[in-house]
Enzyme design. Structure first.
Site, short mmCIF file in Angstrom:
data_model
loop_
_atom_site.label_atom_id
_atom_site.label_comp_id
_atom_site.label_asym_id
_atom_site.label_seq_id
_atom_site.Cartn_x
_atom_site.Cartn_y
_atom_site.Cartn_z
N HIS A 310 0.81 -1.23 0.00
CA HIS A 310 0.00 0.00 0.00
C HIS A 310 0.83 1.27 0.00
O HIS A 310 0.30 2.37 0.18
CB HIS A 310 -0.96 -0.03 1.19
CG HIS A 310 -1.90 -1.19 1.08
ND1 HIS A 310 -3.00 -1.18 0.25
CD2 HIS A 310 -1.86 -2.42 1.63
CE1 HIS A 310 -3.60 -2.35 0.30
NE2 HIS A 310 -2.92 -3.13 1.13
N ARG A 311 2.16 1.12 -0.19
CA ARG A 311 2.98 2.33 -0.26
C ARG A 311 2.62 3.16 -1.48
O ARG A 311 2.80 4.37 -1.49
CB ARG A 311 4.47 1.97 -0.29
CG ARG A 311 5.01 1.56 1.05
CD ARG A 311 6.52 1.80 1.14
NE ARG A 311 6.99 1.31 2.42
CZ ARG A 311 7.57 0.13 2.61
NH1 ARG A 311 7.74 -0.69 1.58
NH2 ARG A 311 7.98 -0.24 3.80
N GLY A 312 2.13 2.48 -2.52
CA GLY A 312 1.74 3.19 -3.75
C GLY A 312 0.68 4.24 -3.47
O GLY A 312 0.86 5.42 -3.75
#
Ligand SMILES: Nc1ncnc2c1ncn2[C@@H]1O[C@H](COP(=O)(O)OP(=O)(O)OP(=O)(O)O)[C@@H](O)[C@H]1O
Length: 377
Positions: A310-312
């Site tokens: 979920h860093r995107g």
């Protein structure tokens, strides 16, 4: 307390009595909009997590980092603090500023409470620390001060490059050639803002908040995906093809080399305008709203591109808000997500052996499908 002024932009650094030559102005860099935007977003919101810049040699990567640091207002630092703490808010984990001093300790009081005043300070340019390719871990994180240990028999900590980079920039040329464990360590510190050194009887924690900029040439290999993912943004930089722009680069560089002070003066107004915009954006940032539409756009885009983890989305959200702040807007919209999509997701794409159109084209297509082509305008 010293109060003389430091003007790094036009080269006068008077606090320590040293006069430096001006740095090449950020606003005089020709083209390379993607790199400039990535750096500006990270300065507006350092939690974005730094920039990986991949591209050709000699394309103003290091010039841009130095130029941006010099554009920022000089900062006050606690005199004698090797970590360059802000005297208005010295770090609570700084071994220099937070340690009780000898006399105060005897009275059971802390140094700052005892003096109740701000510590003496110096004005310094925003630091830019270069991490050389062959740097050892000791040199980076700090180590036992061997000289003092041998001569005086005391165990003290000699701060490393991370200490010097605190409140500034850490620039790593050819980061893809650095050993993985060192990159891992640097990314950890960049994310937490704290450097922890536990070894040889030394146990030190100190503040190390910096914008991490790594650069590299793709022909020399890429970083492992796990490491790439932890850089906030990924900018691509190529040699400029346009003849007129190439000529302009040479003209400007020659003018700067011939008379740096006069050249800096010519660009002063542009520089001040950008400096004001950055300052306003930093102030506005906490109040910029991230709309639900933008959040959903970020999530849909990451799903469409099959991004792992979920860093995107997190980076898309931070970068979109920083972009809105830079442009003086009160909220970040799906169009902001679309504009930062390539910078935020390019290095997080899974390799697709069937895909021949290139990473950027894949992202653009996904943006068009999930957010709409109009949003990119
Ligand atoms: N777009 C540009 N605008 C202004 N100057 C430029 C531009 N591109 C290159 N230059 C000039 O080219 C020279 C090389 O730039 P610089 O050292 O910043 O490149 P680099 O990308 O960091 O290179 P390397 O990857 O080899 O370290 C500098 O003198 C710089 O001023």
């Amino acid at each position: 307390m010293t109060t003389t002024s430091v003007e790094t932009q036009n080269g006068k650094t008077t606090d320590s009595g040293v006069t430096t030559l001006p740095v090449y102005p950020f606003t005089a860099i020709v083209g390379q909009a993607e790199l400039k935007l990535a750096l500006l977003l990270c300065v507006i919101d350092p939690t974005i997590g730094g920039v990986m810049v991949m591209g050709h040699r000699g394309t103003a990567k290091s010039t841009a980092v130095r130029a941006l640091a010099a554009l920022l207002p000089p900062q006050r630092a606690v005199a004698g603090c090797p970590y360059g703490c802000d005297p208005a808010a010295p770090s609570s984990i700084c071994p220099h500023c937070a340690a009780p001093d000898q006399d105060a300790a005897k009275n059971g009081q802390e140094k700052r409470r005892a003096s109740a005043k701000r510590p003496p300070s110096v004005l310094r340019p925003v630091p830019v620390v270069d991490l050389p390719l062959g740097a050892t871990e000791d040199r980076v994180v700090g180590a036992l001060d061997i000289e003092r240990a041998l001569v005086e028999g005391v165990q003290t900590f000699a701060p490393g490059l991370l200490a010097r980079a605190n409140r500034g920039f850490l620039y790593i040329d050819e980061v893809n050639l650095l050993e993985d464990h060192l990159v891992d360590l640097l990314l950890d510190v960049a994310q937490s803002g704290v450097n922890v050194v536990e070894r040889e009887g030394i146990s030190v924690r100190h503040p190390a908040r910096f914008v991490l900029v790594g650069s590299g040439n793709p022909e020399e290999g890429d970083l492992r995906p796990q490491l790439l993912d932890r850089f906030g943004l990924h900018a691509r930089i190529t040699t400029i093809d346009d003849v007129a722009e190439r000529v302009e680069i040479v003209k400007r560089r020659r003018a700067f080399d011939a008379d740096p002070v006069a050249f800096a003066q010519q660009w002063e107004r542009e520089q001040q305008r950008l400096q004001r915009r950055i300052r306003m954006a930093q102030k506005r940032l906490p109040s910029v709203e991230l709309t639900d539409e933008a959040l959903y756009a970020a999530a849909r885009l990451c799903v469409a591109l099959n991004i792992d983890g979920h860093r995107g989305e997190l980076t898309l959200a931070r970068a979109a808000v920083a972009l809105a702040a830079f442009e003086g807007r009160e909220s970040a919209q799906p169009s902001d997500i679309a504009r930062v999509a390539t910078l935020s997701l390019r290095h997080r794409l899974r390799k697709d052996p069937l895909e021949t159109s290139g990473d950027d084209a894949r992202i653009e297509r996904a943006v068009a499908e999930t957010i709409g082509a109009a949003a990119r305008a």
